[in-house]
Design a protein around this motif. Sequence first.
Motif, PDB file in Angstrom:
ATOM      1  N   GLU A 171      -6.369  -8.119   0.948  1.00 23.47           N
ATOM      2  CA  GLU A 171      -5.824  -7.488  -0.252  1.00 23.47           C
ATOM      3  C   GLU A 171      -6.782  -6.431  -0.805  1.00 23.47           C
ATOM      4  N   ARG A 172      -8.093  -6.675  -0.712  1.00 23.04           N
ATOM      5  CA  ARG A 172      -9.082  -5.693  -1.170  1.00 23.04           C
ATOM      6  C   ARG A 172      -9.004  -4.427  -0.326  1.00 23.04           C
ATOM      7  N   VAL A 173      -8.867  -4.596   0.966  1.00 26.79           N
ATOM      8  CA  VAL A 173      -8.757  -3.446   1.871  1.00 26.79           C
ATOM      9  C   VAL A 173      -7.482  -2.669   1.563  1.00 26.79           C
ATOM     10  N   ALA A 174      -6.389  -3.387   1.344  1.00 22.12           N
ATOM     11  CA  ALA A 174      -5.113  -2.735   1.047  1.00 22.12           C
ATOM     12  C   ALA A 174      -5.200  -1.919  -0.241  1.00 22.12           C
ATOM     13  N   ARG A 175      -5.856  -2.468  -1.271  1.00 16.85           N
ATOM     14  CA  ARG A 175      -6.012  -1.724  -2.528  1.00 16.85           C
ATOM     15  C   ARG A 175      -6.863  -0.476  -2.326  1.00 16.85           C
ATOM     16  N   TRP A 176      -7.959  -0.621  -1.554  1.00 15.70           N
ATOM     17  CA  TRP A 176      -8.841   0.531  -1.307  1.00 15.70           C
ATOM     18  C   TRP A 176      -8.104   1.629  -0.549  1.00 15.70           C
ATOM     19  N   ILE A 177      -7.420   1.266   0.512  1.00 12.55           N
ATOM     20  CA  ILE A 177      -6.690   2.264   1.300  1.00 12.55           C
ATOM     21  C   ILE A 177      -5.486   2.780   0.522  1.00 12.55           C
ATOM     22  N   GLY A 178      -4.855   1.925  -0.278  1.00 13.35           N
ATOM     23  CA  GLY A 178      -3.724   2.349  -1.104  1.00 13.35           C
ATOM     24  C   GLY A 178      -4.106   3.430  -2.101  1.00 13.35           C
ATOM     25  N   GLY A 179      -5.367   3.478  -2.489  1.00  9.32           N
ATOM     26  CA  GLY A 179      -5.852   4.515  -3.403  1.00  9.32           C
ATOM     27  C   GLY A 179      -5.800   5.911  -2.811  1.00  9.32           C
ATOM     28  N   LEU A 180      -5.584   6.012  -1.502  1.00 13.82           N
ATOM     29  CA  LEU A 180      -5.493   7.328  -0.864  1.00 13.82           C
ATOM     30  C   LEU A 180      -4.258   8.104  -1.311  1.00 13.82           C
ATOM     31  N   ALA A 181      -3.274   7.401  -1.834  1.00 12.48           N
ATOM     32  CA  ALA A 181      -2.047   8.070  -2.280  1.00 12.48           C
ATOM     33  C   ALA A 181      -2.330   9.065  -3.396  1.00 12.48           C
ATOM     34  N   THR A 182      -3.379   8.830  -4.160  1.00 13.23           N
ATOM     35  CA  THR A 182      -3.726   9.738  -5.256  1.00 13.23           C
ATOM     36  C   THR A 182      -4.773  10.775  -4.832  1.00 13.23           C
ATOM     37  N   GLY A 183      -5.149  10.765  -3.555  1.00 13.34           N
ATOM     38  CA  GLY A 183      -6.119  11.738  -3.047  1.00 13.34           C
ATOM     39  C   GLY A 183      -7.300  11.053  -2.381  1.00 13.34           C
ATOM     40  N   VAL A 184      -7.815  11.703  -1.374  1.00 16.37           N
ATOM     41  CA  VAL A 184      -8.950  11.156  -0.635  1.00 16.37           C
ATOM     42  C   VAL A 184     -10.243  11.477  -1.388  1.00 16.37           C
ATOM     43  N   VAL A 217     -17.920   8.190   3.151  1.00 15.77           N
ATOM     44  CA  VAL A 217     -17.035   7.295   3.893  1.00 15.77           C
ATOM     45  C   VAL A 217     -15.578   7.590   3.526  1.00 15.77           C
ATOM     46  N   VAL A 218     -14.731   7.656   4.552  1.00 18.61           N
ATOM     47  CA  VAL A 218     -13.296   7.864   4.376  1.00 18.61           C
ATOM     48  C   VAL A 218     -12.571   6.888   5.308  1.00 18.61           C
ATOM     49  N   PRO A 219     -11.579   6.158   4.811  1.00 11.37           N
ATOM     50  CA  PRO A 219     -10.817   5.297   5.713  1.00 11.37           C
ATOM     51  C   PRO A 219      -9.960   6.138   6.648  1.00 11.37           C
ATOM     52  N   VAL A 220      -9.954   5.777   7.912  1.00 11.29           N
ATOM     53  CA  VAL A 220      -9.193   6.513   8.920  1.00 11.29           C
ATOM     54  C   VAL A 220      -7.944   5.745   9.326  1.00 11.29           C
ATOM     55  N   ARG A 221      -8.091   4.423   9.472  1.00 10.01           N
ATOM     56  CA  ARG A 221      -6.972   3.635   9.973  1.00 10.01           C
ATOM     57  C   ARG A 221      -7.147   2.173   9.564  1.00 10.01           C
ATOM     58  N   TRP A 222      -6.019   1.541   9.290  1.00 17.25           N
ATOM     59  CA  TRP A 222      -5.975   0.099   9.103  1.00 17.25           C
ATOM     60  C   TRP A 222      -4.889  -0.424  10.021  1.00 17.25           C
ATOM     61  N   THR A 223      -5.197  -1.466  10.771  1.00 12.82           N
ATOM     62  CA  THR A 223      -4.226  -2.088  11.652  1.00 12.82           C
ATOM     63  C   THR A 223      -4.147  -3.556  11.295  1.00 12.82           C
ATOM     64  N   GLY A 224      -2.956  -3.988  10.957  1.00 12.03           N
ATOM     65  CA  GLY A 224      -2.756  -5.381  10.600  1.00 12.03           C
ATOM     66  C   GLY A 224      -2.426  -6.226  11.815  1.00 12.03           C
ATOM     67  N   PRO A 225      -2.121  -7.482  11.578  1.00 12.16           N
ATOM     68  CA  PRO A 225      -1.860  -8.400  12.689  1.00 12.16           C
ATOM     69  C   PRO A 225      -0.516  -8.137  13.352  1.00 12.16           C
ATOM     70  N   SER A 226      -0.454  -8.450  14.625  1.00 12.39           N
ATOM     71  CA  SER A 226       0.823  -8.463  15.346  1.00 12.39           C
ATOM     72  C   SER A 226       1.357  -9.878  15.253  1.00 12.39           C
ATOM     73  N   ILE A 227       2.456 -10.018  14.563  1.00 13.99           N
ATOM     74  CA  ILE A 227       3.009 -11.350  14.323  1.00 13.99           C
ATOM     75  C   ILE A 227       4.193 -11.542  15.249  1.00 13.99           C
TER      76      ILE A 227
END
Length: 143
Positions: A72-85, A110-120
Motif C-alpha cells: 500500500e505504501r508503494v501504491a501511494r508513492w507511485i500513485g502520486g505520479l498522477a500529479t507530476g513526477v 529517484v523516479v519510479p519506473v515500473r511496478w509489477t504486482g503478483p500474477s494471481i
Amino acid sequence: MTVEQVPAFGVRFRVQIDDVELGLFTSCEGLGVQVVMEQRQEGGNNGLVWQLPSRVTYPTIKLTRPLTRDTERVARWIGGLATGVRRCTGQITAMSTDGTEVAKWSLLDVVPVRWTGPSIAPNTNAVLTETVEIAHHGFLAAN
C-alpha cells in the motif's frame, strides 16, 4: 575476520524515498555504475588507441519482495505520479536477518519506473510477489 568484514547472508533491503518508508525487500538488482569510454585514434600514432571517459550511466534498480501490507505504501508513492513526477532522494539499506545494518546507498533524483504486482492464478500455491523498479542519477555520500 572482524564483524565488519563478515559477509552478509540472508540480507533484506530497507528502502526509503525521502521520508516515505517503503518497507523491506528480499531482492535488489542493478546497484551499479558504468563509465562509458570513447576511443580516439591519434594520427601517426599506430601504437595505441586513447580510451577517454565520456559519461557515467546508472542502471535502473529492481527491488522484489513477497506481497505484504507495505504494498500500500508503494501504491501511494507511485500513485502520486498522477500529479507530476518529482525527483526524490532515496536510500537502500542492506540488513542482516537480525536487523544489523550491513551497507547503505543513498541515491540522487529517484523516479519510479515500473511496478509489477503478483500474477494471481487459481490452483497456484506460489508466493505472491511484487517488483518496484526505480531510476536514479547517481549516488550521494553516505550520511
